[in-house]
Design a protein around this motif. Sequence first.
Motif, mmCIF file in Angstrom:
data_model
loop_
_atom_site.group_PDB
_atom_site.id
_atom_site.type_symbol
_atom_site.label_atom_id
_atom_site.label_comp_id
_atom_site.label_asym_id
_atom_site.label_seq_id
_atom_site.Cartn_x
_atom_site.Cartn_y
_atom_site.Cartn_z
ATOM 1 N N LYS A 123 0.837 -1.204 0.000
ATOM 2 C CA LYS A 123 0.000 0.000 0.000
ATOM 3 C C LYS A 123 0.870 1.251 0.000
ATOM 4 O O LYS A 123 1.987 1.239 0.519
ATOM 5 C CB LYS A 123 -0.914 0.002 1.230
ATOM 6 C CG LYS A 123 -1.890 -1.164 1.264
ATOM 7 C CD LYS A 123 -2.731 -1.137 2.525
ATOM 8 C CE LYS A 123 -3.684 -2.331 2.563
ATOM 9 N NZ LYS A 123 -4.476 -2.350 3.821
ATOM 10 N N LYS A 125 1.566 5.301 0.913
ATOM 11 C CA LYS A 125 1.221 6.402 1.814
ATOM 12 C C LYS A 125 0.800 7.615 1.007
ATOM 13 O O LYS A 125 -0.131 8.332 1.362
ATOM 14 C CB LYS A 125 2.423 6.742 2.688
ATOM 15 C CG LYS A 125 2.200 7.941 3.608
ATOM 16 C CD LYS A 125 3.440 8.257 4.410
ATOM 17 C CE LYS A 125 3.213 9.485 5.285
ATOM 18 N NZ LYS A 125 3.062 10.738 4.499
ATOM 19 N N TYR A 140 9.138 3.920 2.901
ATOM 20 C CA TYR A 140 8.685 5.048 3.714
ATOM 21 C C TYR A 140 9.855 5.900 4.212
ATOM 22 O O TYR A 140 9.746 7.122 4.324
ATOM 23 C CB TYR A 140 7.882 4.518 4.901
ATOM 24 C CG TYR A 140 7.331 5.575 5.813
ATOM 25 C CD1 TYR A 140 6.160 6.245 5.491
ATOM 26 C CD2 TYR A 140 7.981 5.899 7.007
ATOM 27 C CE1 TYR A 140 5.643 7.222 6.331
ATOM 28 C CE2 TYR A 140 7.475 6.868 7.846
ATOM 29 C CZ TYR A 140 6.317 7.528 7.511
ATOM 30 O OH TYR A 140 5.812 8.495 8.347
ATOM 31 N N GLU A 186 3.677 2.732 2.275
ATOM 32 C CA GLU A 186 3.181 2.894 3.634
ATOM 33 C C GLU A 186 4.250 2.486 4.641
ATOM 34 O O GLU A 186 5.080 1.621 4.359
ATOM 35 C CB GLU A 186 1.928 2.029 3.815
ATOM 36 C CG GLU A 186 1.068 2.393 4.995
ATOM 37 C CD GLU A 186 -0.215 1.566 5.032
ATOM 38 O OE1 GLU A 186 -0.093 0.320 5.105
ATOM 39 O OE2 GLU A 186 -1.303 2.144 4.956
#
Length: 415
Positions: A123, A125, A140, A186
């Motif tokens: 996924k 962010k 991330y 993410e």
Amino acid sequence: MTFKEQVLYIRRHMKKNRLRVFMTILATTMGTAFLIVLASIGFGLHETAEREILSNANITEVKVWADQMEEKDIRTISQLPGVHIFAQRSRVTIPDSVYFNEIESNGELELIDYDIERQLDFKLKEGRFPETDREVVVGYHFGESFIDGEKKDVLGKAIQYVIPKDGEEEDGEQFEDTFTIVGIKEAPAREWNSDSTIFVSRTYQPQIMDVYKQFEPAEEMIDSLFYNDYAIHAKSAEVVKDLKAEIEALGYNTYSVLDEIEQFDLFFTAFKMGLVFVGTIAVLIASIGIFNTMTMAVTERTREIGVMKALGMSPKLIQRLFIMESAWIGVLGTAIAIVISYGVSFLANQLLPLILEFAMKDEGVVDAGITFSTITLPLILIASTISIAVAIISGFRPAKKATKIDIIEAMRTNM
């Protein structure tokens, strides 16, 4: 004597000796509460450990340890009935470098199939998924991975990927390509995990191989160019065990988070049994009070027992009355202990993290989500069974003594 009359008889005598009965119930409450709270520590730590394992793992995932899996085996595994998705990730093993505005990063390239990853737990962010093999998604923490120590805004910016020949970046021959960062992944589930990976489409893999063939034509070196990570995602957790066995039959070593959970379950089961055993000692100590209370009750009611026998009451019924009384003490003590235990458990989970955070000077203890105490239904059932059983056993001998009282001797006593 009906059951209702038996209950009324027990209640009347318990009210007659309120203080003594109260102290006996209090001792039972303390012993049972100690058992529940002590054992709840094992249940709480078990829950925390299991949650920690699952927080960064997929329960249906089976990892295969193999640097290079043969194509026929990949096809065989992909066609197994329990397989939902076969995912492969590859990391470049040769020395390479990544630059952003001429500042080097610690990020590493990882080749993935975005179509497959999007079906899993990959996924973003912010940003979007790549549409070409020159667009990438970064981990991330990639913006914090530069050697100058400064955090950078990298979304939408270009990075340079360099493969040097013989490790000579400045003066030697090298390959350089440019990627555009279009997405940021993410954050990892575990806060202390750092992710500065650069996720590149697998369609870019042949270009790296072509470049490296120019630098190192030896075939054996080409074969070790990538380190592969294979992950098979089962259709459900129920088929994971069978799926592992089928893959291992092909000669590969596998790992599933269920393996780790099984080991933890075995350890914590033994740990919880040990805590229950220690807690039971407290209940046994409390049983001394029940025994003394019931012994005194039999002594005080000697004349009354004689009268009941003279009126034709059976010894079994007399015995049952005293056992019911000791059992009722156990039930009341257990019920109160359960309520107290829930309160102690709640306070422990609220206050202990604050106390540890203050003592250790670590602000992350509260946010770590550690569960110090968990009271479950099985624990309540185990503790209740032990407490009530001990109470009944404690009253059995005095109750037996009551049935052996001689009517004539009983009628002579003034008690």
